[in-house]
Design an enzyme around this catalytic site. Structure first.
Site, mmCIF file in Angstrom:
data_model
loop_
_atom_site.group_PDB
_atom_site.id
_atom_site.type_symbol
_atom_site.label_atom_id
_atom_site.label_comp_id
_atom_site.label_asym_id
_atom_site.label_seq_id
_atom_site.Cartn_x
_atom_site.Cartn_y
_atom_site.Cartn_z
ATOM 1 N N TYR A 1 0.851 -1.190 0.000
ATOM 2 C CA TYR A 1 0.000 0.000 0.000
ATOM 3 C C TYR A 1 0.898 1.255 0.000
ATOM 4 O O TYR A 1 2.116 1.150 -0.145
ATOM 5 C CB TYR A 1 -0.982 -0.052 1.179
ATOM 6 C CG TYR A 1 -1.932 -1.239 1.050
ATOM 7 C CD1 TYR A 1 -2.932 -1.252 0.068
ATOM 8 C CD2 TYR A 1 -1.788 -2.374 1.836
ATOM 9 C CE1 TYR A 1 -3.773 -2.344 -0.101
ATOM 10 C CE2 TYR A 1 -2.625 -3.474 1.674
ATOM 11 C CZ TYR A 1 -3.613 -3.455 0.704
ATOM 12 O OH TYR A 1 -4.432 -4.536 0.529
ATOM 13 N N ARG B 1 -5.797 -15.759 10.460
ATOM 14 C CA ARG B 1 -6.872 -16.686 10.095
ATOM 15 C C ARG B 1 -7.370 -17.540 11.258
ATOM 16 O O ARG B 1 -8.581 -17.719 11.418
ATOM 17 C CB ARG B 1 -6.414 -17.543 8.914
ATOM 18 C CG ARG B 1 -6.242 -16.698 7.646
ATOM 19 C CD ARG B 1 -5.422 -17.387 6.600
ATOM 20 N NE ARG B 1 -4.073 -17.618 7.088
ATOM 21 C CZ ARG B 1 -3.174 -18.382 6.472
ATOM 22 N NH1 ARG B 1 -3.503 -18.986 5.347
ATOM 23 N NH2 ARG B 1 -1.966 -18.531 6.976
HETATM 24 C C1 LIG Z 1 -9.249 -11.864 5.664
HETATM 25 C C2 LIG Z 1 -7.917 -11.218 5.804
HETATM 26 C C3 LIG Z 1 -7.823 -9.844 5.815
HETATM 27 C C4 LIG Z 1 -6.588 -9.221 6.022
HETATM 28 N N1 LIG Z 1 -6.541 -7.847 6.130
HETATM 29 C C5 LIG Z 1 -5.380 -7.249 6.497
HETATM 30 C C6 LIG Z 1 -5.358 -5.860 6.816
HETATM 31 O O1 LIG Z 1 -6.368 -5.150 6.796
HETATM 32 N N2 LIG Z 1 -4.163 -5.328 7.164
HETATM 33 C C7 LIG Z 1 -3.002 -6.072 7.233
HETATM 34 O O2 LIG Z 1 -1.943 -5.534 7.543
HETATM 35 N N3 LIG Z 1 -3.022 -7.395 6.952
HETATM 36 C C8 LIG Z 1 -4.170 -7.997 6.626
HETATM 37 N N4 LIG Z 1 -4.205 -9.360 6.438
HETATM 38 C C9 LIG Z 1 -2.998 -10.156 6.742
HETATM 39 C C10 LIG Z 1 -3.053 -10.661 8.191
HETATM 40 O O3 LIG Z 1 -2.935 -9.596 9.121
HETATM 41 C C11 LIG Z 1 -1.930 -11.665 8.489
HETATM 42 O O4 LIG Z 1 -0.679 -11.037 8.341
HETATM 43 C C12 LIG Z 1 -2.009 -12.871 7.562
HETATM 44 O O5 LIG Z 1 -3.318 -13.415 7.558
HETATM 45 C C13 LIG Z 1 -1.030 -13.953 7.990
HETATM 46 O O6 LIG Z 1 -1.324 -14.409 9.298
HETATM 47 P P1 LIG Z 1 -2.070 -15.820 9.539
HETATM 48 O O7 LIG Z 1 -1.275 -16.869 8.844
HETATM 49 O O8 LIG Z 1 -2.045 -15.958 11.041
HETATM 50 O O9 LIG Z 1 -3.430 -15.711 8.970
HETATM 51 C C14 LIG Z 1 -5.417 -9.999 6.185
HETATM 52 C C15 LIG Z 1 -5.519 -11.389 6.126
HETATM 53 C C16 LIG Z 1 -6.735 -12.001 5.949
HETATM 54 C C17 LIG Z 1 -6.802 -13.514 5.960
#
Ligand SMILES: Cc1cc2nc3c(=O)[nH]c(=O)nc-3n(C[C@H](O)[C@H](O)[C@H](O)COP(=O)(O)O)c2cc1C
Length: 382
Positions: free
Chosen positions: A194, A335
């Site tokens: 971004y 997640r």
């Molecule tokens: C549905 C969804 C929405 C996300 N929205 C953002 C966000 O708004 N800002 C951000 O920095 N990362 C966003 N991410 C990334 C997550 O913060 C995180 O870094 C990523 O899911 C990896 O972590 P995990 O393996 O525990 O899911 C999003 C991820 C998912 C799955």
């Protein structure tokens, strides 16, 4: 965490450091399992009004002394990328955001709002009819989400030098609104391709003025944004998220290790509350890239001695291990937290996790959002 904890047999309860207190900026947290920011596209239209179900969602995921980071919240209309995503740029949104901070506080949690400008990752329908803004015009084949669904991003235009202070000011005003809405701090979204990331990385920043060219100049926008947020909150209530190995948004850098070591050095000098690092195992999508050393331990830790929050593809074992090693101080879960509102409690007590439902990630109702159960006494004894 549920009161159930008081009655637990300690047999399955972990004493790992992940569940021990940590100082983050001016706050003392009771454990190190953080809710990662996640855009869930559930604001009310028109006006991007935070919905009551968002307050339910965050309240459910708050825990006594735990840290919740709110989804990317756009600082202005030109900053928006996704229809239904969170934003905070007009007073009509204040009440909704106050309900969200209150919901977290009522459980004893701390809540930071992630502030975002989408830059070139957008579409004229989201930006109020103007071309998406970027440090430079560089071909981009990414997507934006408008009312009718995913579409190709609109052609973007280069920010004029004299426009940049206005964008920094939008960050400051949004930070002020978050303050007024009762939040505990703000996180600058410097990750995932971004606007802030577009300035930092040389694949998207081709400027030759005070905001581009050298590494120092590419980081000038980041610095000005951090200073703007710090002017409202004090640096000990400002966090910054980065994704040095991310590819989401067509982002790239010719020498990410040098670039992000400099970013970490710079942020350490400011004394920010925490550095939030997306590890290389996740590249902005669902793909796990096993076999990569966690980035924070590889080269950022020596550059940033304050709290590091690691995120990206962690499970219980991985999270406990990285904190035990000291490569990170806290771990943010995305997640798994969607489908386990009591995730810190479940992890600590070795209770199996409810699988997440990807179809409900982006947009929709309470289904797949606020209807996941907390652990039952039977699960606890199992
Ligand atoms: C549905 C969804 C929405 C996300 N929205 C953002 C966000 O708004 N800002 C951000 O920095 N990362 C966003 N991410 C990334 C997550 O913060 C995180 O870094 C990523 O899911 C990896 O972590 P995990 O393996 O525990 O899911 C999003 C991820 C998912 C799955």
């Amino acid at each position: 965490m549920p009161d159930m904890e008081a009655t637990l047999s300690p047999m399955n309860t972990s004493t790992a450091k992940l569940y021990s207190p940590a100082a983050v900026g001016r706050y003392q947290l009771s454990h190190r399992v953080v809710l990662a920011p996640m855009t869930r596209l559930r604001t009310l239209q028109p006006g991007d009004i935070p919905s009551p179900m968002m307050a339910d969602f965050y309240g459910q995921r708050a825990s006594n002394g735990g840290l919740v980071i709110i989804e990317g919240t756009s600082i202005s209309i030109p900053a928006r990328s996704y229809y239904g995503a969170a934003s905070f740029f007009h007073d009509g949104q204040m009440e909704g955001w106050q309900a969200i901070s209150s919901a977290v506080h009522s459980k004893g949690g701390r809540v930071f709002m992630q502030l975002i400008h989408g830059g070139r990752q957008s579409h004229v329908e989201m930006t109020g009819g103007v071309a998406p803004l970027a440090p430079s015009v560089v071909p981009f084949e990414g997507l934006a989400l408008i009312r009718d669904g995913w579409v190709a991003a609109s052609p973007h235009r280069e920010l004029a030098l004299e426009e940049i202070p206005g964008v920094v000011e939008e960050f400051r005003v949004a930070a002020q609104r978050a303050f007024s809405a009762g939040f505990d701090g703000v996180e600058l979204h410097g990750a995932n391709g971004y606007l802030v990331d577009q300035f930092i990385q040389d694949g998207t920043n081709k400027r030759t003025d005070a905001y581009g060219g050298t590494l120092e100049k590419r980081c000038r926008f980041l610095k000005e944004c951090v200073e703007a947020l710090g002017s409202v909150w004090g640096m000990d209530r400002v966090g910054v998220r980065i994704s040095p190995s991310g590819e989401w948004g067509g982002i790239s850098d010719s020498d990410p290790e040098t670039t992000f070591a400099y970013v970490a050095d710079t942020l350490e000098a400011y004394g920010i509350a925490y550095l939030h690092v997306i590890e290389p195992r996740i590249k902005g999508d669902d793909t796990l890239h096993e076999g990569h050393a966690p980035l924070a331990s590889k080269y950022l830790r020596p550059h940033f001695r304050g709290p590091i929050i690691a995120a990206g593809g962690f499970d219980r074992e991985g999270a406990e291990a990285i904190v035990e090693r000291g490569d990170a101080d806290l771990v943010a879960f995305g997640r798994h937290f969607t489908s386990n509102p009591d995730l810190p409690f479940r992890l600590k007590n070795r209770i199996p996790l409810t699988p997440y439902v990807r179809d409900a990630f982006w947009g929709g109702s309470e289904k797949g959002y606020t209807d996941f159960p907390t652990a039952t006494p039977a699960e606890l004894q199992a």
